[in-house]
Design a protein around this motif. Structure first.
Motif: not given
Length: 318
Positions: A3-6, A65-67, A264-266, A273-275
């Protein structure tokens, strides 16, 4: 998950849900309603964060890191049909640049892209996604091969930049990138370029000339990274957030300045979150664009590509 800070509020809610599930398993108590309530809170929190993302936070998401990385997208879209091709037929095989043939819903495609690696060992092996000159020469070799067999090209861009080492410059890093820009302008097959993570400097542009240049929602595309910009202007990395804002490097900024052709939407919260959902969005967009591009006459398509890039950065005074 990382998790990132935000993203800390989301982390806290997920921790709560994990503990609740643990209690439910041990006590055999029905916790469905409580779990659903937390899931709704997580979604609402993700929406709230997504609405207020700053350019610097989008840069952070692009580096999450999880991307997923290039090969993750290729493996999903081709369904196991991808055949990687190696080497520039001159110096060697650059592991930071990957490419090869695969099929998307029965349509043959030549894929080219930078690969970062999922673990520390893989990142070292892949040189952190920073190609050497032989990487760009390999990419061009594969593109020319695709042109020979009339196969469309898809470039997936995710790099912090071309490798800046002395040996890379000695082997002609600038020439290799410049050659790619020149040759990609004239390729007779459809070319689609998608920024799936970081799009930094000439390292990204070296495989970034296409009929359609698209960016995923939480990516960036710029001549320089915010940290490097900050270190040049303020002699410190402390102003990276200010630099990110000034560089106008987000997908929305790039589209507004007519430097890309679409976004392109994510999945809500980012591709990490949902690869699988992110992969499907990219796959659908590729198929849609290929359907349009393959119907165009070759000469007109090349002319449009050249005109598009020639018009960038040109000031027309009154």
């Amino acid at each position: 998950m990382n998790f990132l800070d935000f993203e800390k509020p989301i982390e806290e809610l997920i921790d709560q849900m994990d503990k609740l599930n643990e209690v439910g398993e041990k006590s055999k108590v029905d916790i469905k309603a409580s779990v659903k309530e937390i899931e709704e809170k997580i979604e609402a929190t993700r929406k709230k964060i997504a609405e207020k993302l700053t350019p610097w936070q989008r840069v952070q998401l692009s580096r999450h890191p999880d991307r997923p990385y290039t090969l993750d997208y290729i493996d999903y879209m081709t369904g196991g049909t991808f055949i990687e091709l190696h080497g520039d037929r001159n110096v060697g095989d650059d592991k930071a640049m990957v490419g090869g043939l695969g099929t998307i819903d029965g349509k043959s495609v030549m894929f080219v892209g930078q690969q970062k690696g999922n673990t520390t060992k893989q990142r070292q092996y892949r040189n952190f996604g920073m190609p050497n000159p032989e990487g760009y020469r390999k990419a061009l070799r594969l593109m020319k091969l695709a042109e020979k067999f009339n196969v469309p090209i898809v470039c997936l861009i995710d790099t912090p930049g071309a490798y800046p080492g002395l040996e890379a410059e000695e082997r002609g890093q600038a020439e290799a990138i410049a050659r790619n820009l020149f040759e990609m302008m004239r390729l007779k097959v459809p070319v689609i370029c998608i920024i799936i993570g970081e799009g930094a400097s000439g390292g990204a542009l070296g495989i970034g000339i296409g009929d359609k240049v698209l960016m995923m929602e939480n990516t960036w595309y710029s001549v320089i990274s915010p940290e490097s910009c900050s270190s040049i202007l303020w002699r410190s990395w402390d102003f990276k957030e200010k630099a990110a804002e000034a560089l106008k490097l987000t997908a929305e900024d790039m589209l507004a300045n007519k430097l890309i052709d679409g976004i392109i939407k994510e999945p809500l919260g980012g591709a990490h979150v949902n690869p699988k959902e992110a992969f499907q969005y990219v796959k659908d967009e590729i198929l849609k664009q290929l359907d349009k591009l393959t119907k165009q006459e070759t000469e007109k398509r090349v002319e449009k590509r050249i005109a598009k890039f020639c018009s960038m950065g040109v000031f027309e005074g009154k």
